[in-house]
Design a protein around this motif. Structure first.
Motif, PDB file in Angstrom:
ATOM      1  N   GLN A 189      -9.482   4.133   1.197  1.00  0.00           N
ATOM      2  CA  GLN A 189      -8.572   5.267   1.045  1.00  0.00           C
ATOM      3  C   GLN A 189      -9.184   6.477   1.740  1.00  0.00           C
ATOM      4  O   GLN A 189     -10.324   6.845   1.453  1.00  0.00           O
ATOM      5  CB  GLN A 189      -8.333   5.557  -0.431  1.00  0.00           C
TER       6      GLN A 189
ATOM      7  N   VAL B   2       0.878  -1.167   0.000  1.00  0.00           N
ATOM      8  CA  VAL B   2       0.000   0.000   0.000  1.00  0.00           C
ATOM      9  C   VAL B   2       0.915   1.216   0.000  1.00  0.00           C
ATOM     10  O   VAL B   2       1.552   1.518   1.016  1.00  0.00           O
ATOM     11  CB  VAL B   2      -0.930   0.022   1.222  1.00  0.00           C
TER      12      VAL B   2
ATOM     13  N   HIS C 252      -2.791  -0.895  -7.907  1.00  0.00           N
ATOM     14  CA  HIS C 252      -1.591  -0.326  -7.285  1.00  0.00           C
ATOM     15  C   HIS C 252      -1.321   1.074  -7.819  1.00  0.00           C
ATOM     16  O   HIS C 252      -0.960   1.989  -7.067  1.00  0.00           O
ATOM     17  CB  HIS C 252      -0.389  -1.234  -7.538  1.00  0.00           C
TER      18      HIS C 252
ATOM     19  N   TRP D  28     -11.699  -0.229  -2.002  1.00  0.00           N
ATOM     20  CA  TRP D  28     -11.108  -1.092  -3.021  1.00  0.00           C
ATOM     21  C   TRP D  28     -11.077  -2.541  -2.544  1.00  0.00           C
ATOM     22  O   TRP D  28     -11.125  -2.823  -1.352  1.00  0.00           O
ATOM     23  CB  TRP D  28      -9.708  -0.624  -3.400  1.00  0.00           C
TER      24      TRP D  28
ATOM     25  N   GLU E 200      -3.574   3.133  -8.994  1.00  0.00           N
ATOM     26  CA  GLU E 200      -4.614   4.012  -8.459  1.00  0.00           C
ATOM     27  C   GLU E 200      -4.290   4.429  -7.027  1.00  0.00           C
ATOM     28  O   GLU E 200      -4.469   5.594  -6.648  1.00  0.00           O
ATOM     29  CB  GLU E 200      -5.963   3.293  -8.501  1.00  0.00           C
ATOM     30  N   LEU E 201      -3.808   3.502  -6.218  1.00  0.00           N
ATOM     31  CA  LEU E 201      -3.480   3.810  -4.827  1.00  0.00           C
ATOM     32  C   LEU E 201      -2.236   4.683  -4.710  1.00  0.00           C
ATOM     33  O   LEU E 201      -2.005   5.300  -3.668  1.00  0.00           O
ATOM     34  CB  LEU E 201      -3.280   2.516  -4.038  1.00  0.00           C
ATOM     35  N   SER E 202      -1.441   4.726  -5.768  1.00  0.00           N
ATOM     36  CA  SER E 202      -0.210   5.521  -5.750  1.00  0.00           C
ATOM     37  C   SER E 202      -0.454   6.986  -6.079  1.00  0.00           C
ATOM     38  O   SER E 202       0.433   7.824  -5.877  1.00  0.00           O
ATOM     39  CB  SER E 202       0.806   4.948  -6.751  1.00  0.00           C
TER      40      SER E 202
ATOM     41  N   TRP F  45     -12.594  -1.042  -7.517  1.00  0.00           N
ATOM     42  CA  TRP F  45     -12.674   0.078  -6.583  1.00  0.00           C
ATOM     43  C   TRP F  45     -13.764   1.028  -7.032  1.00  0.00           C
ATOM     44  O   TRP F  45     -14.202   1.015  -8.182  1.00  0.00           O
ATOM     45  CB  TRP F  45     -11.340   0.807  -6.453  1.00  0.00           C
TER      46      TRP F  45
END
Length: 242
Positions: A182, A47, A237, A199, A239-241, A218
């Motif tokens: 998030q 994450v 990954h 997500w 998108e989370l970045s 997500w």
């Protein structure tokens, strides 16, 4: 995850108070490796900015919890003590049995939000496993139509895939799930963060397909589209970045 009639988040003086809301016996531990049985090959997910290479970057803020009920470990959660919501919950899927337990929350409702499970009750294999998901360290404030609409549809679709295809070479049903949230910009009572996005990701080896299967979904924690698009783990990954 249906709407729970009783919903609120009580004053949170400490993470241990959260763990005492229901008698789970859950344990705050030092490392994700201490709950590794719920992770594929014992490896925690990445994450960005929170958990990278198996290491929690801010160990004062983020706490791993071995979610335990009746002295049996059920799943693992990484909890954000600043935002007062879980980062993610992860577990091994081995099939399901038993009905959803009666509403066991003993706290007042918070108007406008569902108490949205990350690791869902519907994925738990037994009644006791299902009860273990009813802990405030496994839930986030979730928009009601989102929870009962496209998020619920996605959960049901993934469960069908897990049941049909995630049977390994030993003819045992087995899949690995990570479901997270998030943080957003809105705060409700007791300084609890309302996530901007939820997500979900899974992977498993399918003996019938003779390959690994994996996908991610997500969606924004608001009213919106009628379904969530299926994405790859790499896309999640990315998108989370951002």
């Amino acid at each position: 995850m249906a709407l729970l009639k009783k919903w609120s988040i009580p004053p949170l003086a400490a993470l241990l108070l959260l763990l005492s809301i229901v008698p789970t016996g859950s344990k705050v531990v030092d490392s994700m490796s201490q709950c590794a049985e719920f992770l594929l090959n014992g490896t925690p997910p990445n994450v960005p900015g929170i958990l990278e290479g198996g290491n929690i970057l801010d160990q004062n803020r983020y706490k791993p919890i071995c979610q335990t009920f009746l002295d049996i470990r059920r799943f693992v959660t990484l909890y954000d003590t600043e935002n007062k919501i879980p980062v993610f919950s992860a577990s091994k899927y081995i099939g399901t049995n038993g009905k959803r337990p009666e509403d066991i929350w003993q706290i007042e409702p918070q108007r406008g939000f569902d108490k949205g499970h990350l690791f869902p009750c519907s994925y738990a294999p037994t009644v006791d496993h299902k009860k273990s998901t009813f802990t405030l360290t496994n839930v986030v404030p979730q928009n009601g139509p989102f929870n009962k609409g496209r998020w619920s549809k996605m959960e049901s679709c993934i469960k069908c895939v897990l049941d049909k295809y995630c049977i390994n070479s030993n003819k045992i049903k087995e899949g690995f799930l990570v479901i997270g949230a998030q943080p957003g910009n809105n705060i409700i009572s007791n300084k609890v963060n309302v996530p901007s996005m939820l997500w979900s990701a899974f992977c498993c080896y399918s003996h019938s397909e003779k390959r690994w299967l994996a996908s991610a979904h997500w969606g924004q924690n608001i009213d919106g589209e009628t379904y969530l698009q299926t994405k790859t783990l790499a896309e999640l990954h990315s998108e989370l970045s951002t």
